[in-house]
Design an enzyme around this catalytic site. Sequence first.
Site, PDB file in Angstrom:
ATOM      1  CG  ASP A 175      -0.274   0.146   2.548  1.00  0.00           C
ATOM      2  OD1 ASP A 175       0.809  -0.462   2.730  1.00  0.00           O
ATOM      3  OD2 ASP A 175      -0.805   0.860   3.421  1.00  0.00           O
ATOM      4  CD  GLU A 230       4.029   1.228   7.174  1.00  0.00           C
ATOM      5  OE1 GLU A 230       4.637   1.600   8.192  1.00  0.00           O
ATOM      6  OE2 GLU A 230       3.727   2.019   6.259  1.00  0.00           O
TER       7      GLU A 230
HETATM    8  N1  BES Z   1       8.508   3.384   5.506  1.00  0.00           N
HETATM    9  C1  BES Z   1       7.886   4.291   6.399  1.00  0.00           C
HETATM   10  C2  BES Z   1       8.625   4.464   7.696  1.00  0.00           C
HETATM   11  C3  BES Z   1      10.053   4.942   7.631  1.00  0.00           C
HETATM   12  C4  BES Z   1      10.553   5.660   6.556  1.00  0.00           C
HETATM   13  C5  BES Z   1      10.884   4.664   8.689  1.00  0.00           C
HETATM   14  C6  BES Z   1      11.871   6.069   6.523  1.00  0.00           C
HETATM   15  C7  BES Z   1      12.192   5.086   8.684  1.00  0.00           C
HETATM   16  C8  BES Z   1      12.691   5.784   7.585  1.00  0.00           C
HETATM   17  C9  BES Z   1       6.468   3.811   6.670  1.00  0.00           C
HETATM   18  O1  BES Z   1       5.807   3.450   5.487  1.00  0.00           O
HETATM   19  C10 BES Z   1       5.677   4.941   7.263  1.00  0.00           C
HETATM   20  O2  BES Z   1       5.447   5.893   6.593  1.00  0.00           O
HETATM   21  N2  BES Z   1       5.238   4.788   8.518  1.00  0.00           N
HETATM   22  C11 BES Z   1       4.347   5.728   9.121  1.00  0.00           C
HETATM   23  C12 BES Z   1       3.647   5.131  10.301  1.00  0.00           C
HETATM   24  C13 BES Z   1       2.321   4.514  10.009  1.00  0.00           C
HETATM   25  C14 BES Z   1       1.692   3.992  11.284  1.00  0.00           C
HETATM   26  C15 BES Z   1       1.374   5.431   9.301  1.00  0.00           C
HETATM   27  C16 BES Z   1       5.093   6.924   9.642  1.00  0.00           C
HETATM   28  O3  BES Z   1       6.244   6.820  10.088  1.00  0.00           O
HETATM   29  O4  BES Z   1       4.495   7.999   9.619  1.00  0.00           O
HETATM   30 MN    MN Z   2       6.966   2.253   4.300  1.00  0.00          MN
HETATM   31 MN    MN Z   3       5.169   5.331   4.493  1.00  0.00          MN
END
Ligand code: BES
Ligand code: MN
Ligand code: MN
Length: 457
Positions: free
Chosen positions: A88, A152
Amino acid sequence: MKDLKKHIETNEDRLLDELFEFIRIPSVSSKEAHKADMYKATEWVKENLLKKGADKAEVCETQGHPVVYGEKIIDPGLPTVLIYGHYDVQPPEPLELWKSPPFEPEIRDGRIYARGADDDKGQMFMHFAAFEYLVETGQLPCNVKFMIEGEEEIGSPSLGQFLKDNREKLAADVILVSDTSMLGAETPSITTGLRGLSFCEVHVTGPNRDLHSGLFGGAVANPVNVLCEMIGSLIDENGRIAVKGFYDDVEELSPEEREEMGRAPFDDEKYKEALGVEELAGEKGYTTLERTGIRPTLDVNGIWGGYTGEGAKTVLPSEAHAKISMRLVPHQKSEKITQLFKDHFLSIAPKTVKVTVDFLHGGEGYVSPTDTPAYQAASKAYEKTYGIKPIPYRSGGSIPIISLFEHTLGIKTILMGFGLESDAIHSPNENYPLSQFFRGIETIPYFYRHFVELHRK
Ligand code: BES
Ligand code: MN
Ligand code: MN
């Protein structure tokens, strides 16, 4: 690894064609209108895994968007690596800021531009390509499982249950994830920390209808004014969060640990320039990498209320709303912080308005040890491809499901990310450098080899 570079070179165009096909499916998990695209994406993932040599791949229904599971078990006596990724993506808006349409991938200046180019389709697909190479050349040294989810970006609401229901099936020695970033294109690094998250939405209601801001302004509380004042009081002049009890459980690093962290090359000047800001901001007494890596934060992610259309409309709005996220560090518990925030926010509400707080989603952070075979294997793998030993560092981002992997499955995760800060994930013009994509494909097979070697010891 025999002919690894040659294999990648020979297959470059085809691999990109496949990735582009995947990216063209607009699998935006947050929008109901994309439900059919989510299925299309799962079918694509399943078919691609089979094509790449998986013995088995299936689309598994959940309460929400399905999970794709795949595997190749060559010998139950050998270690098993479980690859996690997400199909996603975030919504592409605002569309007008994209130079090329978000779901029509385009290569410019050596980068793939598209939503999901990095996060996480591009990074996830590196694992498929590496798997293909290992299978095709008969060099797969262990069993491989794949768990690719579709929620995710909305907080993985169904994956927790999926883990509980499939403990046996998901049994593995390590979980390998490429969904984070490195410090720089020539500064390989391994993410050893992710922050937790508590995400809330607040609502402030004033008069029972929008009012004329001249006739009523000054006599009736304006919910937007009130909300801004309330939000303004959440962070003090030292950049500390004023929510009572917020720092109670925060892990304090020792001076030695902080010094160690400080050795990671990081340039505030370049950072400011890349972001177009004159000055940085944050909690007093901490460096930029500390502010994102080891300190908790509070940010408004969106705020609305009143008239926001074209031109002027003199109105005293009846409602105001904001989405507020808190990033958490080790030992802070998402549920507890959410409660503290709720209590605090309600306690500072003036009697002139009604305030409510809703919880959207949350999860715990993760800290990955560096003294494990998995970390050592990852370190050796990056060193082989990049020529330098990678630096461990804690990222500011969150992947809440990683802590559940540990708690529900009892398996540790290694975060081998190849993204760069300049990839603009979640932003318009998201992109992924081709060099990172191909170097990632090159690095992964080394991880497998070293992991199996070190695991045996
Ligand atoms: N891949 C990201 C997280 C990420 C990116 C971690 C770069 C470290 C470095 C992930 O898809 C993301 O965006 N996570 C969200 C959290 C989620 C619960 C919506 C975020 O960190 O905002
Ligand atoms: Mn991600
Ligand atoms: Mn992300």
